[in-house]
Motif scaffolding. Structure first.
Motif, PDB file in Angstrom:
ATOM      1  N   ARG A   1       0.842  -1.198   0.000  1.00 44.10           N
ATOM      2  CA  ARG A   1       0.000   0.000   0.000  1.00 44.10           C
ATOM      3  C   ARG A   1       0.880   1.252   0.000  1.00 44.10           C
ATOM      4  O   ARG A   1       0.657   2.180  -0.770  1.00 44.10           O
ATOM      5  N   LEU A   2       1.896   1.268   0.836  1.00 41.17           N
ATOM      6  CA  LEU A   2       2.778   2.428   0.895  1.00 41.17           C
ATOM      7  C   LEU A   2       3.541   2.629  -0.410  1.00 41.17           C
ATOM      8  O   LEU A   2       3.729   3.759  -0.862  1.00 41.17           O
ATOM      9  N   LEU A   3       3.975   1.541  -1.019  1.00 39.71           N
ATOM     10  CA  LEU A   3       4.683   1.662  -2.301  1.00 39.71           C
ATOM     11  C   LEU A   3       3.771   2.202  -3.397  1.00 39.71           C
ATOM     12  O   LEU A   3       4.197   3.023  -4.218  1.00 39.71           O
ATOM     13  N   LEU A   4       2.523   1.756  -3.401  1.00 39.66           N
ATOM     14  CA  LEU A   4       1.573   2.277  -4.387  1.00 39.66           C
ATOM     15  C   LEU A   4       1.324   3.764  -4.167  1.00 39.66           C
ATOM     16  O   LEU A   4       1.283   4.543  -5.117  1.00 39.66           O
ATOM     17  N   VAL A   5       1.160   4.165  -2.912  1.00 42.17           N
ATOM     18  CA  VAL A   5       0.940   5.580  -2.610  1.00 42.17           C
ATOM     19  C   VAL A   5       2.163   6.392  -3.017  1.00 42.17           C
ATOM     20  O   VAL A   5       2.043   7.468  -3.603  1.00 42.17           O
TER      21      VAL A   5
ATOM     22  N   GLU B   1      -9.080  10.563  -3.623  1.00 41.96           N
ATOM     23  CA  GLU B   1      -8.573  10.073  -4.903  1.00 41.96           C
ATOM     24  C   GLU B   1      -7.526   8.974  -4.700  1.00 41.96           C
ATOM     25  O   GLU B   1      -7.516   7.974  -5.423  1.00 41.96           O
ATOM     26  N   ILE B   2      -6.670   9.151  -3.714  1.00 40.39           N
ATOM     27  CA  ILE B   2      -5.658   8.130  -3.415  1.00 40.39           C
ATOM     28  C   ILE B   2      -6.329   6.835  -2.985  1.00 40.39           C
ATOM     29  O   ILE B   2      -5.983   5.754  -3.470  1.00 40.39           O
ATOM     30  N   ILE B   3      -7.297   6.931  -2.101  1.00 34.27           N
ATOM     31  CA  ILE B   3      -8.006   5.739  -1.626  1.00 34.27           C
ATOM     32  C   ILE B   3      -8.719   5.052  -2.784  1.00 34.27           C
ATOM     33  O   ILE B   3      -8.678   3.820  -2.905  1.00 34.27           O
TER      34      ILE B   3
ATOM     35  N   VAL C   1      -6.381  -2.846  -3.276  1.00 32.70           N
ATOM     36  CA  VAL C   1      -5.849  -2.612  -1.938  1.00 32.70           C
ATOM     37  C   VAL C   1      -6.886  -1.832  -1.141  1.00 32.70           C
ATOM     38  O   VAL C   1      -7.323  -0.760  -1.558  1.00 32.70           O
ATOM     39  N   GLU C   2      -7.275  -2.374  -0.009  1.00 30.09           N
ATOM     40  CA  GLU C   2      -8.245  -1.696   0.850  1.00 30.09           C
ATOM     41  C   GLU C   2      -7.541  -0.669   1.722  1.00 30.09           C
ATOM     42  O   GLU C   2      -6.454  -0.916   2.237  1.00 30.09           O
ATOM     43  N   ALA C   3      -8.134   0.482   1.842  1.00 31.40           N
ATOM     44  CA  ALA C   3      -7.615   1.541   2.711  1.00 31.40           C
ATOM     45  C   ALA C   3      -8.795   2.365   3.183  1.00 31.40           C
ATOM     46  O   ALA C   3      -9.785   2.508   2.471  1.00 31.40           O
ATOM     47  N   GLU C   4      -8.677   2.894   4.373  1.00 30.36           N
ATOM     48  CA  GLU C   4      -9.721   3.773   4.859  1.00 30.36           C
ATOM     49  C   GLU C   4      -9.087   5.075   5.312  1.00 30.36           C
ATOM     50  O   GLU C   4      -7.945   5.112   5.753  1.00 30.36           O
ATOM     51  N   ARG C   5      -9.812   6.127   5.189  1.00 27.56           N
ATOM     52  CA  ARG C   5      -9.287   7.455   5.427  1.00 27.56           C
ATOM     53  C   ARG C   5      -8.883   7.695   6.871  1.00 27.56           C
ATOM     54  O   ARG C   5      -7.829   8.251   7.137  1.00 27.56           O
ATOM     55  N   LYS C   6      -9.692   7.301   7.814  1.00 28.09           N
ATOM     56  CA  LYS C   6      -9.454   7.732   9.188  1.00 28.09           C
ATOM     57  C   LYS C   6      -8.280   7.051   9.879  1.00 28.09           C
ATOM     58  O   LYS C   6      -7.663   7.636  10.738  1.00 28.09           O
ATOM     59  N   PHE C   7      -7.930   5.826   9.524  1.00 24.99           N
ATOM     60  CA  PHE C   7      -6.839   5.156  10.231  1.00 24.99           C
ATOM     61  C   PHE C   7      -5.823   4.544   9.291  1.00 24.99           C
ATOM     62  O   PHE C   7      -4.671   4.904   9.305  1.00 24.99           O
ATOM     63  N   GLY C   8      -6.271   3.649   8.446  1.00 22.49           N
ATOM     64  CA  GLY C   8      -5.351   2.877   7.620  1.00 22.49           C
ATOM     65  C   GLY C   8      -4.456   3.711   6.726  1.00 22.49           C
ATOM     66  O   GLY C   8      -3.266   3.479   6.643  1.00 22.49           O
ATOM     67  N   PHE C   9      -5.011   4.726   6.101  1.00 25.01           N
ATOM     68  CA  PHE C   9      -4.195   5.510   5.187  1.00 25.01           C
ATOM     69  C   PHE C   9      -3.277   6.460   5.945  1.00 25.01           C
ATOM     70  O   PHE C   9      -2.100   6.527   5.686  1.00 25.01           O
ATOM     71  N   TYR C  10      -3.796   7.190   6.907  1.00 26.14           N
ATOM     72  CA  TYR C  10      -2.983   8.181   7.603  1.00 26.14           C
ATOM     73  C   TYR C  10      -1.840   7.558   8.379  1.00 26.14           C
ATOM     74  O   TYR C  10      -0.765   8.121   8.439  1.00 26.14           O
TER      75      TYR C  10
END
Length: 59
Positions: free
Chosen positions: A8-12, A29-31, A39-48
């Motif tokens: 996930r970090l490499l894709l970002v 847009e990133i999510i 790749v699953e990601a959520e704004r409030k925890f997983g992505f930040y």
């Protein structure tokens, strides 16, 4: 769980390398792009949490 964060970090990182002041990406847009890659990601925890680690790396 750590192994799940690396792709996930490499894709970002790749997404952010393709942005600039004239072509920014917001969090939504990133999510959405991550979801398109399966790749699953959520704004409030997983992505930040992952993004914060990236910022510390570059400082």
């Amino acid at each position: 769980m750590e192994n799940e964060k690396k792709p996930r970090l490499l894709l970002v990182l790749k997404m952010l390398q393709r942005t600039d002041v004239e072509h920014p990406l917001n969090t939504t847009e990133i999510i959405n792009k991550l979801k398109q890659c399966g790749v699953e990601a959520e704004r409030k925890f997983g992505f930040y949490c992952g993004a914060a680690g990236g910022r510390q790396f570059h400082q």
